[in-house]
Write a protein that holds these residues in place. Structure first.
Motif, PDB file in Angstrom:
ATOM      1  N   GLN A 135       1.029  -3.761  -8.522  1.00 55.24           N
ATOM      2  CA  GLN A 135       1.462  -2.763  -7.540  1.00 55.24           C
ATOM      3  C   GLN A 135       2.932  -2.400  -7.753  1.00 55.24           C
ATOM      4  N   VAL A 136       3.740  -3.392  -8.073  1.00 57.36           N
ATOM      5  CA  VAL A 136       5.160  -3.132  -8.342  1.00 57.36           C
ATOM      6  C   VAL A 136       5.301  -2.182  -9.526  1.00 57.36           C
ATOM      7  N   PHE A 137       4.543  -2.449 -10.582  1.00 57.40           N
ATOM      8  CA  PHE A 137       4.612  -1.587 -11.765  1.00 57.40           C
ATOM      9  C   PHE A 137       4.138  -0.176 -11.442  1.00 57.40           C
ATOM     10  N   ALA A 138       3.057  -0.064 -10.684  1.00 61.21           N
ATOM     11  CA  ALA A 138       2.522   1.251 -10.324  1.00 61.21           C
ATOM     12  C   ALA A 138       3.550   2.064  -9.547  1.00 61.21           C
ATOM     13  N   GLU A 139       4.194   1.427  -8.576  1.00 60.39           N
ATOM     14  CA  GLU A 139       5.128   2.140  -7.711  1.00 60.39           C
ATOM     15  C   GLU A 139       6.459   2.434  -8.392  1.00 60.39           C
ATOM     16  N   ARG A 140       6.917   1.489  -9.179  1.00 60.70           N
ATOM     17  CA  ARG A 140       8.241   1.610  -9.786  1.00 60.70           C
ATOM     18  C   ARG A 140       8.245   2.500 -11.031  1.00 60.70           C
ATOM     19  N   ILE A 141       7.164   2.451 -11.801  1.00 61.54           N
ATOM     20  CA  ILE A 141       7.182   3.129 -13.099  1.00 61.54           C
ATOM     21  C   ILE A 141       5.995   4.065 -13.308  1.00 61.54           C
TER      22      ILE A 141
END
Length: 299
Positions: A143-149
């Motif tokens: 989820q962090v990767f999806a939102e951040r990048i």
């Protein structure tokens, strides 16, 4: 496979840049479970980021999937392979996080006696880093990767993270994306972290990665044997200071981002003949030849 690692390093460096992650802090400060692993008890986030942790680990991939190797135990814990009957129940880790708590500092495959001295490639360390990122953000890694990048790249399709039995995204291996979308990621890096009219990765992070680390901390295979050009490993990237950022995966996966020309190179492969190291050298040289050709045209 291991191209996944650079994504986690990128997220960690963004959090360091924002002041939310202290790379001088112990990893156990963020994930207390890791204090019980002798390899991680005194390891800092920076040690893990640069794979300079004193641990007993061999990244050799054995011919048999039933071998008691570090990599096989990682794959069993990740639910990629079934645990062989030769392992007792108390020898089996239930998920990658539990496996990371078993990493040992001393053993038959130790390259470093002290943290922070030299590069020692260990896939499980990227998963340690992934759990740190998730802890800081209070969100699952994917989820962090999806939102951040990912959501900022204008991707045509979803990307996928492999998951262990508990449904936790793996950080050290298993990320997949279409060729065109992986190219968008590489192009963003080649463009200094900017894409679609926005700064996806802060300029300070890109400058840090492009400067690279200390080549003296790396064994010969990180230098690729190409005329003495010094390369380093920083934050899960292979760095040629002032020229390129690269990521590699077993069987021939490759991402290259070249800052002079803005060229980006992506290779997708499942060819085992690449695993001799020659394939990686060929991929790197191909990218640099293309980069050099474009730079000549720009003169």
């Amino acid at each position: 496979f291991s191209v996944s690692k650079c994504l986690v390093g990128l997220l960690a460096e963004i959090l360091v840049d924002e002041g939310r992650l202290d790379d001088a802090q112990l990893v156990s400060h963020y994930v207390p479970d890791f204090a019980g692993a002798s390899a991680l008890t005194h390891a800092t986030v920076r040690n893990v980021l640069n794979m300079e942790v004193a641990c007993s680990w061999s990244e050799v991939y054995p011919a048999s999937a039933t071998t008691r190797s570090d990599v096989c135990k990682y794959l069993y814990s990740a639910n990629w392979l079934p645990w062989p009957a030769s392992y007792k129940v108390d020898e089996r880790s239930d998920g990658v996080r539990a496996f990371c708590t078993t990493l040992e500092r001393f053993g038959p495959s130790v390259m470093n006696r002290d943290h922070g001295r030299s590069f020692h490639y260990a896939t499980a360390l990227t998963d340690v880093l992934g759990f740190v990122v998730a802890a800081v953000e209070s969100k699952p890694l994917h989820q962090v990767f999806a939102e951040r990048i990912w959501c900022k790249l204008g991707a045509d399709a979803d990307c996928l993270f492999a998951a262990d039995k508990a449904g936790v995204a793996l950080a050290g291996a298993g990320w997949t994306a279409t060729l065109r979308d992986a190219g968008r990621l590489a192009a963003m890096l080649a463009a200094g972290g900017a894409w679609n009219g926005q700064q996806v990765v802060p300029p300070t992070v890109m400058a840090k990665l492009r400067a690279g680390g200390d080549p003296k901390h790396n064994p010969w295979f990180v230098l690729w044997g190409d005329g003495g050009i010094e390369r380093s490993y920083l934050s899960q990237f292979y760095c040629h200071a002032g020229r390129s950022l690269q990521a590699y995966g077993i069987h021939g996966q490759h991402i290259g981002a070249y800052q002079c020309s803005g060229v980006s190179v992506v290779l997708q492969s499942s060819n085992k003949t690449f695993d001799s190291g020659l394939g990686n050298i060929m991929a790197q040289h191909f990218g640099e030849l293309v980069d050099a050709a474009f730079c000549q045209q720009m003169l």
